[in-house]
Design a protein around this motif. Sequence first.
Motif, mmCIF file in Angstrom:
data_model
loop_
_atom_site.group_PDB
_atom_site.id
_atom_site.type_symbol
_atom_site.label_atom_id
_atom_site.label_comp_id
_atom_site.label_asym_id
_atom_site.label_seq_id
_atom_site.Cartn_x
_atom_site.Cartn_y
_atom_site.Cartn_z
ATOM 1 N N VAL A 134 23.634 -73.202 -31.900
ATOM 2 C CA VAL A 134 22.179 -73.224 -31.973
ATOM 3 C C VAL A 134 21.576 -73.357 -30.581
ATOM 4 C CG1 VAL A 134 21.955 -74.041 -34.351
ATOM 5 C CG2 VAL A 134 22.242 -75.720 -32.526
ATOM 6 N N LYS A 135 20.606 -72.494 -30.326
ATOM 7 C CA LYS A 135 19.731 -72.556 -29.167
ATOM 8 C C LYS A 135 18.455 -71.859 -29.597
ATOM 9 C CE LYS A 135 22.415 -70.095 -26.326
ATOM 10 N NZ LYS A 135 23.471 -69.301 -27.031
ATOM 11 N N ASP A 136 17.398 -72.005 -28.844
ATOM 12 C CA ASP A 136 16.139 -71.359 -29.212
ATOM 13 C C ASP A 136 15.778 -70.328 -28.149
ATOM 14 O OD1 ASP A 136 13.840 -70.873 -30.772
ATOM 15 O OD2 ASP A 136 13.615 -73.007 -31.200
ATOM 16 N N PHE A 137 14.829 -69.444 -28.487
ATOM 17 C CA PHE A 137 14.517 -68.309 -27.613
ATOM 18 C C PHE A 137 13.068 -67.897 -27.786
ATOM 19 C CE2 PHE A 137 14.510 -63.666 -26.729
ATOM 20 C CZ PHE A 137 15.048 -63.681 -25.445
ATOM 21 N N LYS A 138 12.399 -67.630 -26.658
ATOM 22 C CA LYS A 138 11.032 -67.118 -26.677
ATOM 23 C C LYS A 138 11.081 -65.605 -26.506
ATOM 24 C CE LYS A 138 8.468 -71.163 -24.985
ATOM 25 N NZ LYS A 138 7.544 -71.244 -26.132
ATOM 26 N N THR A 139 10.732 -64.894 -27.551
ATOM 27 C CA THR A 139 10.835 -63.440 -27.508
ATOM 28 C C THR A 139 9.867 -62.818 -26.507
ATOM 29 O OG1 THR A 139 9.314 -63.291 -29.388
ATOM 30 C CG2 THR A 139 11.664 -63.268 -29.877
ATOM 31 N N GLY A 140 8.754 -63.488 -26.222
ATOM 32 C CA GLY A 140 7.793 -62.968 -25.264
ATOM 33 C C GLY A 140 8.326 -62.940 -23.851
ATOM 34 N N VAL A 141 9.326 -63.772 -23.554
ATOM 35 C CA VAL A 141 9.962 -63.753 -22.230
ATOM 36 C C VAL A 141 10.992 -62.621 -22.189
ATOM 37 C CG1 VAL A 141 11.329 -65.075 -20.564
ATOM 38 C CG2 VAL A 141 9.566 -66.223 -21.933
ATOM 39 N N GLY A 142 11.856 -62.607 -23.201
ATOM 40 C CA GLY A 142 12.732 -61.464 -23.402
ATOM 41 C C GLY A 142 13.968 -61.371 -22.534
ATOM 42 N N ASN A 143 14.149 -62.294 -21.582
ATOM 43 C CA ASN A 143 15.367 -62.274 -20.782
ATOM 44 C C ASN A 143 16.016 -63.658 -20.842
ATOM 45 O OD1 ASN A 143 13.949 -63.951 -18.921
ATOM 46 N ND2 ASN A 143 13.175 -62.154 -17.844
ATOM 47 N N TYR A 144 17.012 -63.892 -19.985
ATOM 48 C CA TYR A 144 17.748 -65.157 -20.084
ATOM 49 C C TYR A 144 16.842 -66.370 -19.943
ATOM 50 C CZ TYR A 144 21.404 -68.638 -19.546
ATOM 51 O OH TYR A 144 22.202 -69.737 -19.727
ATOM 52 N N GLN A 145 15.750 -66.226 -19.191
ATOM 53 C CA GLN A 145 14.817 -67.339 -19.019
ATOM 54 C C GLN A 145 14.097 -67.681 -20.313
ATOM 55 O OE1 GLN A 145 14.976 -68.998 -16.164
ATOM 56 N NE2 GLN A 145 16.494 -67.459 -15.571
ATOM 57 N N GLY A 146 14.237 -66.816 -21.322
ATOM 58 C CA GLY A 146 13.618 -67.091 -22.616
ATOM 59 C C GLY A 146 14.357 -68.120 -23.453
ATOM 60 N N PHE A 147 15.584 -68.468 -23.069
ATOM 61 C CA PHE A 147 16.307 -69.499 -23.806
ATOM 62 C C PHE A 147 15.724 -70.867 -23.468
ATOM 63 C CE2 PHE A 147 19.647 -66.182 -23.862
ATOM 64 C CZ PHE A 147 19.787 -66.095 -25.244
ATOM 65 N N VAL A 148 15.367 -71.606 -24.507
ATOM 66 C CA VAL A 148 14.652 -72.878 -24.352
ATOM 67 C C VAL A 148 15.266 -73.920 -25.288
ATOM 68 C CG1 VAL A 148 12.467 -71.833 -23.636
ATOM 69 C CG2 VAL A 148 12.963 -72.098 -26.077
ATOM 70 N N PRO A 149 14.920 -75.197 -25.109
ATOM 71 C CA PRO A 149 15.429 -76.222 -26.021
ATOM 72 C C PRO A 149 15.046 -75.947 -27.472
ATOM 73 C CG PRO A 149 14.534 -77.237 -24.050
ATOM 74 C CD PRO A 149 14.173 -75.780 -23.981
ATOM 75 N N LEU A 150 15.798 -76.518 -28.371
ATOM 76 C CA LEU A 150 15.557 -76.329 -29.799
ATOM 77 C C LEU A 150 14.137 -76.730 -30.180
ATOM 78 C CD1 LEU A 150 18.910 -77.778 -31.216
ATOM 79 C CD2 LEU A 150 18.329 -75.384 -30.750
ATOM 80 N N LEU A 151 13.586 -76.000 -31.122
ATOM 81 C CA LEU A 151 12.244 -76.209 -31.685
ATOM 82 C C LEU A 151 11.118 -75.755 -30.768
ATOM 83 C CD1 LEU A 151 12.590 -79.748 -33.367
ATOM 84 C CD2 LEU A 151 13.292 -77.510 -34.254
#
Length: 276
Positions: A206-223
């Motif tokens: 489990v990890k979270d992701f911001k689709t608006g960023v769309g690259n590796y920097q889009g991976f963010v903490p859960l929730l």
Amino acid sequence: MKKGINQWCFPPGTPLEKVLKVSAEAGFHTVELNLYAAGGVGLTMDTTPAEARKTGELVRSYGLSISSLSTEMLGKFPLSSPDPLIRAKGVHSISKQIHLAAELGVDTILIVPGRVCPDASYEEVWQRSRAELAPLVKEAEDTGVHLAVENVWNKFLWSPLEMVRYIDEFASPFVCAYFDVGNTLAFGLPEQWIKTLGSRIKKVHVKDFKTGVGNYQGFVPLLSGDVNWTAVRAALEETGFDDSLTAELDAYSQFPDQLIYDTARHIDVIIGSKPH
């Protein structure tokens, strides 16, 4: 479901004793250990069976279990390489994982089958990785260790239908899926992947992701990203999954131990348990 944490969630070089102490204090049930090259922290390519058993005892002394083994070695020695010597090193690292897992009583190792790149086409990754993994299936079956193929950003296995086919063509219950929730969101919906993969899913990252960023920097903490965790949990429950949700996140740049405590609470929310 149980709460799991990957060794990679700690800064590189963190002593294994600290990984275990902080993970236990944060309320995790399981840890995923990584197989490193010689000289790494914890399990390495030089670890002996006796040393592996001592590591298992150390983990249990903190009230934890080992959910699975991951590795950095297949990133260095992909099974899809056109160089047979590189592929052979990758195969050797998987064999090492299998036997260390057997010594530790761990039922699953993580497999990244390869990556599409200029010297490895999609078809070549499929063919080369399958050819290298096939002889290891018997080794896995003999030791009772599952080979869990993970969906990662390797330009390969772009859809759940392809992943199903890749796994099923091995015709062995010991080849299964290691499903990564956050890795899917850039090109699909994880809850849909879960329903398609179904009982093939042996482990979950489990990890979270911001689709608006769309690259590796889009991976963010859960929730804090765009994963629909309610839908993911419902899909996992529908498949009968009842193993660990293992966090695989980058350490905070400051106060890195805080990531571990935050993540434990986040997984509590995801699985519907009362937060600590």
